[in-house]
Design an enzyme around this catalytic site. Structure first.
Site, short mmCIF file in Angstrom:
data_model
loop_
_atom_site.label_atom_id
_atom_site.label_comp_id
_atom_site.label_asym_id
_atom_site.label_seq_id
_atom_site.Cartn_x
_atom_site.Cartn_y
_atom_site.Cartn_z
N GLY A 148 -10.63 -1.74 -18.59
CA GLY A 148 -9.89 -2.76 -18.56
C GLY A 148 -10.26 -3.78 -18.31
CG HIS A 158 -14.02 -8.94 -23.52
ND1 HIS A 158 -15.33 -7.75 -24.74
CD2 HIS A 158 -14.33 -8.50 -22.25
CE1 HIS A 158 -16.18 -7.72 -23.83
NE2 HIS A 158 -15.97 -7.27 -22.34
N GLY A 200 -14.98 -7.77 -27.43
CA GLY A 200 -15.45 -6.70 -27.39
C GLY A 200 -15.11 -5.69 -27.63
CG HIS A 201 -12.97 -4.34 -24.42
ND1 HIS A 201 -12.92 -5.03 -23.33
CD2 HIS A 201 -14.08 -3.51 -23.22
CE1 HIS A 201 -13.22 -4.83 -22.14
NE2 HIS A 201 -14.43 -3.72 -21.99
N GLY A 204 -20.96 -0.24 -26.52
CA GLY A 204 -21.06 -1.74 -27.11
C GLY A 204 -22.96 -1.69 -26.39
CD GLU A 205 -25.99 -1.67 -30.86
OE1 GLU A 205 -26.11 -3.29 -31.82
OE2 GLU A 205 -25.92 -1.39 -31.44
CD GLN A 238 -22.34 2.17 -19.83
OE1 GLN A 238 -21.59 2.08 -18.74
NE2 GLN A 238 -20.95 1.77 -21.10
CB SER A 280 -18.95 -10.20 -19.93
OG SER A 280 -18.70 -8.89 -18.62
O1 PAF Z 1 -18.51 0.26 -19.53
C1 PAF Z 1 -17.84 -0.06 -19.16
O2 PAF Z 1 -17.04 -0.24 -19.35
C2 PAF Z 1 -17.70 1.37 -17.89
O3 PAF Z 1 -19.44 1.71 -17.90
C3 PAF Z 1 -17.47 3.14 -18.93
C4 PAF Z 1 -18.54 2.90 -19.95
C5 PAF Z 1 -15.95 2.76 -19.24
C6 PAF Z 1 -17.38 3.71 -17.77
O4 PAF Z 1 -16.27 3.27 -16.39
#
Ligand code: PAF
Length: 190
Positions: free
Chosen positions: A31, A34, A36-37, A149-150, A155, A187
């Site tokens: 949640g 922004h 980026g998402h 995202g890169e 991750q 972010s």
């Molecule tokens: O990048 C994130 O926002 C989190 O680490 C994710 C991938 C949603 C897992 O909770």
């Protein structure tokens, strides 16, 4: 837009779509969305018949309790932003027990040591928590593609590693970092 708050109704809904050979894209988020998402959501819409966005602040990936308590929450605004892109999106907003049952705890994956360096050195258990929730979603919903995202490159590598080693069918798609006009990577914590 369809908003699901529990796993079983969402699974049933997706089962019908998969029976009709629909290609499903998945964008996991915590949640506080922004641009980026939203770029991940747009890419998923472009590459799939249907996109599922999860909004879930995953407790097991927070090594610091205060950080979890302070994490920004604004579901109404998140839904508004998603709706501005398309209304043909499924949003999954579970509670912790819908994801974890009664015991909110990370699994202990072999992440090939990728979780023990860099950010993992400072945030103990963080990547095990991320791997736990992401593999849970991928196993439950079996999307064709999942978008990350890169910006969070470590991750992205860890999720690619675990999906390969668990032989999950989902293809992990890395997406370019989106920046503010001053160059700062976008972010939710900014
Ligand atoms: O990048 C994130 O926002 C989190 O680490 C994710 C991938 C949603 C897992 O909770």
């Amino acid at each position: 837009m369809l908003v699901f708050r529990d796993n079983s109704t969402l699974q049933n809904h997706l089962k019908n779509l998969k029976n009709n050979n629909k290609i499903i894209g998945f964008v996991p988020t915590m949640g506080a969305l922004h641009n980026g998402h939203l770029s991940l959501v747009k890419k998923s819409i472009f590459q799939n018949d249907l996109t599922v966005v999860s909004i879930f602040i995953n407790p097991t990936q927070f090594d610091d309790k205060t950080d979890l308590e302070d994490y920004p929450v604004n579901i109404d605004e998140d839904l508004r932003l998603i709706g501005e892109i398309s209304n043909d999106i499924i949003v999954y907003v579970p509670k912790a027990n819908d994801v974890y049952g009664n015991i909110v705890k990370s699994e202990n994956f072999d992440l090939g040591g990728l979780d023990l360096v860099m950010e993992g050195e400072k945030r103990e258990g963080h990547f095990q928590g991320v791997a736990t929730v992401v593999t849970h979603f991928l196993k439950t919903f079996s999307p064709d593609h999942a978008y990350f995202g890169e910006k969070d490159f470590q991750q992205l590598l860890i999720i690619s590693h675990i999906t390969r080693s668990l032989k999950l069918k989902t293809k992990v798609v890395g997406c370019p970092t989106i920046r503010e006009s001053n160059g700062l990577a976008m972010s939710s914590r900014n």
